[in-house]
Design a protein around this motif. Structure first.
Motif, PDB file in Angstrom:
ATOM      1  N   SER A 138       0.908  -1.155   0.059  1.00 13.85           N
ATOM      2  CA  SER A 138      -0.011  -0.018   0.064  1.00 13.85           C
ATOM      3  C   SER A 138       0.708   1.463  -0.030  1.00 13.85           C
ATOM      4  N   LYS A 139       1.736   1.277   1.069  1.00 14.61           N
ATOM      5  CA  LYS A 139       2.617   2.647   1.167  1.00 14.61           C
ATOM      6  C   LYS A 139       3.516   2.681  -0.182  1.00 14.61           C
ATOM      7  N   GLU A 140       3.857   1.691  -0.762  1.00 17.11           N
ATOM      8  CA  GLU A 140       4.849   1.847  -1.795  1.00 17.11           C
ATOM      9  C   GLU A 140       4.066   2.487  -3.101  1.00 17.11           C
ATOM     10  N   ARG A 141       2.857   1.877  -3.297  1.00 16.09           N
ATOM     11  CA  ARG A 141       2.068   2.155  -4.575  1.00 16.09           C
ATOM     12  C   ARG A 141       1.640   3.538  -4.350  1.00 16.09           C
ATOM     13  N   LEU A 142       1.087   4.058  -3.131  1.00 15.67           N
ATOM     14  CA  LEU A 142       0.714   5.256  -2.763  1.00 15.67           C
ATOM     15  C   LEU A 142       1.940   6.210  -3.076  1.00 15.67           C
ATOM     16  N   ARG A 143       3.087   6.058  -2.575  1.00 18.28           N
ATOM     17  CA  ARG A 143       4.134   6.913  -2.827  1.00 18.28           C
ATOM     18  C   ARG A 143       4.438   7.207  -4.497  1.00 18.28           C
ATOM     19  N   LEU A 144       4.453   6.325  -5.286  1.00 20.19           N
ATOM     20  CA  LEU A 144       4.414   6.369  -6.544  1.00 20.19           C
ATOM     21  C   LEU A 144       3.764   7.089  -7.192  1.00 20.19           C
ATOM     22  N   ARG A 145       2.305   7.060  -6.860  1.00 22.33           N
ATOM     23  CA  ARG A 145       1.108   7.991  -7.145  1.00 22.33           C
ATOM     24  C   ARG A 145       1.344   9.344  -6.692  1.00 22.33           C
ATOM     25  N   GLU A 146       2.086   9.387  -5.567  1.00 24.33           N
ATOM     26  CA  GLU A 146       2.168  10.929  -4.976  1.00 24.33           C
ATOM     27  C   GLU A 146       3.413  11.368  -5.713  1.00 24.33           C
ATOM     28  N   ILE A 147       4.391  10.730  -6.229  1.00 24.59           N
ATOM     29  CA  ILE A 147       5.480  11.240  -6.653  1.00 24.59           C
ATOM     30  C   ILE A 147       5.135  11.667  -8.166  1.00 24.59           C
ATOM     31  N   ALA A 148       4.224  10.690  -8.773  1.00 20.50           N
ATOM     32  CA  ALA A 148       3.836  11.389 -10.238  1.00 20.50           C
ATOM     33  C   ALA A 148       2.884  12.710 -10.095  1.00 20.50           C
ATOM     34  N   TYR A 149       2.130  12.682  -9.039  1.00 21.68           N
ATOM     35  CA  TYR A 149       1.243  14.015  -8.848  1.00 21.68           C
ATOM     36  C   TYR A 149       1.862  14.991  -8.519  1.00 21.68           C
ATOM     37  N   GLU A 150       3.239  15.107  -7.754  1.00 25.41           N
ATOM     38  CA  GLU A 150       3.889  16.365  -7.403  1.00 25.41           C
ATOM     39  C   GLU A 150       4.857  16.551  -8.694  1.00 25.41           C
ATOM     40  N   LYS A 151       5.214  15.574  -9.363  1.00 28.35           N
ATOM     41  CA  LYS A 151       6.177  15.942 -10.599  1.00 28.35           C
ATOM     42  C   LYS A 151       5.272  16.704 -11.892  1.00 28.35           C
ATOM     43  N   ASN A 152       4.094  16.316 -11.943  1.00 28.83           N
ATOM     44  CA  ASN A 152       3.120  16.870 -12.940  1.00 28.83           C
ATOM     45  C   ASN A 152       2.331  17.977 -12.534  1.00 28.83           C
ATOM     46  N   ARG A 153       2.721  18.338 -11.425  1.00 27.59           N
ATOM     47  CA  ARG A 153       1.894  19.593 -10.725  1.00 27.59           C
ATOM     48  C   ARG A 153       2.057  20.814 -11.948  1.00 27.59           C
ATOM     49  N   TRP A 154       3.260  20.928 -12.466  1.00 27.39           N
ATOM     50  CA  TRP A 154       3.315  22.137 -13.396  1.00 27.39           C
ATOM     51  C   TRP A 154       2.417  21.977 -14.573  1.00 27.39           C
ATOM     52  N   VAL A 155       2.116  20.679 -15.196  1.00 33.92           N
ATOM     53  CA  VAL A 155       1.173  20.676 -16.347  1.00 33.92           C
ATOM     54  C   VAL A 155      -0.185  20.958 -15.811  1.00 33.92           C
ATOM     55  N   ARG A 156      -0.796  20.968 -14.529  1.00 33.17           N
ATOM     56  CA  ARG A 156      -2.030  21.031 -14.117  1.00 33.17           C
ATOM     57  C   ARG A 156      -2.171  22.539 -14.226  1.00 33.17           C
ATOM     58  N   GLN A 157      -0.903  23.185 -13.676  1.00 30.69           N
ATOM     59  CA  GLN A 157      -0.976  24.534 -13.557  1.00 30.69           C
ATOM     60  C   GLN A 157      -1.000  25.382 -14.828  1.00 30.69           C
ATOM     61  N   ALA A 158      -0.250  24.785 -15.757  1.00 28.79           N
ATOM     62  CA  ALA A 158      -0.226  25.272 -16.979  1.00 28.79           C
ATOM     63  C   ALA A 158      -1.455  25.176 -17.888  1.00 28.79           C
ATOM     64  N   LEU A 159      -2.131  24.157 -17.574  1.00 27.86           N
ATOM     65  CA  LEU A 159      -3.527  24.093 -18.055  1.00 27.86           C
ATOM     66  C   LEU A 159      -4.656  24.751 -17.655  1.00 27.86           C
ATOM     67  N   ALA A 160      -4.419  25.203 -16.366  1.00 25.58           N
ATOM     68  CA  ALA A 160      -5.527  25.764 -15.310  1.00 25.58           C
ATOM     69  C   ALA A 160      -6.035  27.084 -16.103  1.00 25.58           C
ATOM     70  N   PRO A 161      -7.252  27.504 -16.062  1.00 27.94           N
ATOM     71  CA  PRO A 161      -7.460  28.871 -16.429  1.00 27.94           C
ATOM     72  C   PRO A 161      -6.804  29.800 -15.831  1.00 27.94           C
ATOM     73  N   GLN A 162      -6.476  30.948 -16.545  1.00 27.08           N
ATOM     74  CA  GLN A 162      -5.738  31.762 -15.941  1.00 27.08           C
ATOM     75  C   GLN A 162      -6.371  32.945 -15.611  1.00 27.08           C
ATOM     76  N   VAL A 163      -6.189  33.488 -14.369  1.00 25.15           N
ATOM     77  CA  VAL A 163      -7.161  34.667 -14.048  1.00 25.15           C
ATOM     78  C   VAL A 163      -6.456  36.119 -14.267  1.00 25.15           C
ATOM     79  N   ILE A 164      -6.999  36.691 -15.305  1.00 27.38           N
ATOM     80  CA  ILE A 164      -6.363  38.037 -16.150  1.00 27.38           C
ATOM     81  C   ILE A 164      -6.858  39.272 -15.194  1.00 27.38           C
ATOM     82  N   SER A 165      -6.028  39.924 -14.329  1.00 31.21           N
ATOM     83  CA  SER A 165      -6.384  41.189 -13.561  1.00 31.21           C
ATOM     84  C   SER A 165      -6.449  42.254 -14.393  1.00 31.21           C
ATOM     85  N   SER A 166      -7.409  43.058 -14.301  1.00 31.34           N
ATOM     86  CA  SER A 166      -7.531  44.124 -15.082  1.00 31.34           C
ATOM     87  C   SER A 166      -6.590  45.351 -14.894  1.00 31.34           C
TER      88      SER A 166
END
Length: 329
Positions: A301-329
């Protein structure tokens, strides 16, 4: 949230006459075989049951790719390597498809697929017991494809006419691909069964080790163990047709004769077919152990969850890049 109270013969009673009328129309639709869509009105317990089922199914597809992923670099031939790589890709695709279906159901709560991954990593969202187990040998890679995916096919085909349209349509694609996965696993098992004495011993050891997990796959049968109300709701709302024990008996009917024909020995001397009652008799697995496993206290359990956690963190930048951007006026 809608608040329904059990009334009589499992009929939901709403607080308001308006909701009661909607509920009656809803039940008439599903009893007539109509499909409920994401934007349709639905009782709160129906929505909650679907979210729990589909999110667990989707997360299990993703986590289920990890045990076999371990064998991609260790597959004995190039052909086997390509086969298991394709299977891993399919399973990840199934997970993404299902999490999108779950996401539509969660919109009233403002929740997304990302929240489900966070729930998984926080221990709030469970994944299937079999994917907490180790894959120690190449025979395990075959066992996952042959029997674990075989069990999944039995469970999922039981819902191929589910009342919720988006899930039912997703299952049609998933089940078709799972058939190939089961054939992939069966090919590995057959090669080992027809191989050397050492290979047959490895196969028997793997089968014996996976046996309790396979019995646990469909979940407990009794209300004392897990509460039958969850099964009853799924059947009442025509999400699935059969209860846990009925599905387990279908699995035993299909796979025990196949295992015997390969010369495999079931690690349970009590196993036999009761002709009078037309059912397999077997020793119950340790359901307390099952509860611990799905609480992320299994062997891997711990090993598999850790693998998922590493993948989640490493790809955080992709999610941030694809997220709708808030444009300030």
């Amino acid at each position: 949230m809608y608040n329904y109270i059990p009334d009589g013969d499992s009929v939901a009673k709403a607080y308001t006459e308006e909701d009661q009328g909607k509920y009656e129309v809803f039940m008439e639709r599903i009893n007539n075989g109509e499909k409920i869509e994401a934007d349709d009105w639905m009782p709160e317990d129906y929505r909650q049951a679907l979210i729990k089922l589909i999110s667990m199914h989707g997360i299990s597809e993703i986590m289920g790719a990890l045990p076999e992923k371990e064998w991609v670099p260790k597959a004995p031939t190039l052909k086997r390597k390509l086969g298991i790589m394709a299977k891993v890709q399919d399973e990840m695709g199934h997970g993404q498809l299902l999490l999108r279906v779950a996401e539509d159901l969660m919109k009233p709560y403002g929740r997304t697929r990302e929240n489900l991954i966070e729930d998984l990593l926080n221990g709030d969202l469970k994944f299937h017991n079999v994917f907490h187990m180790p894959t120690k040998t190449w025979a395990d890679a075959g066992m996952v494809g042959w029997m674990v995916d075989g069990a999944a096919i039995i469970s999922q085909t039981n819902m191929l006419d589910a009342s919720y349209g988006p899930y039912q349509r997703a299952l049609q694609r998933i089940c078709a691909e799972e058939v190939f996965h089961a054939q992939h696993g069966e090919a590995i098992i057959m090669a080992l069964a027809e191989g050397t004495k050492e290979q047959r011993e490895i196969l028997q050891e793997s089968f014996s080790r996976w046996w309790p997990s396979l019995l646990m796959f469909f979940g407990p049968a009794s209300a004392e163990t897990t509460g039958s109300s969850k099964q009853d709701i799924m059947i009442k709302y025509r999400i699935r047709k059969s209860n846990n024990e009925e599905l387990r008996q279908v699995f035993l009917n299909k796979y025990l004769p196949r295992a015997f024909s390969l010369g495999l020995t079931v690690p349970d001397e009590t196993v036999h077919y009761d002709k009078e009652n037309e059912r397999w008799i077997y020793q119950q697995p340790d359901w307390n152990e099952f509860k611990q496993i799905i609480k992320n206290k299994g062997p891997m359990s711990k090993e598999r969850l850790r693998l998922r956690e590493i993948a989640y963190e490493k790809n955080r930048w992709v999610r941030q890049a694809l997220a709708p951007q808030v444009i300030s006026s």
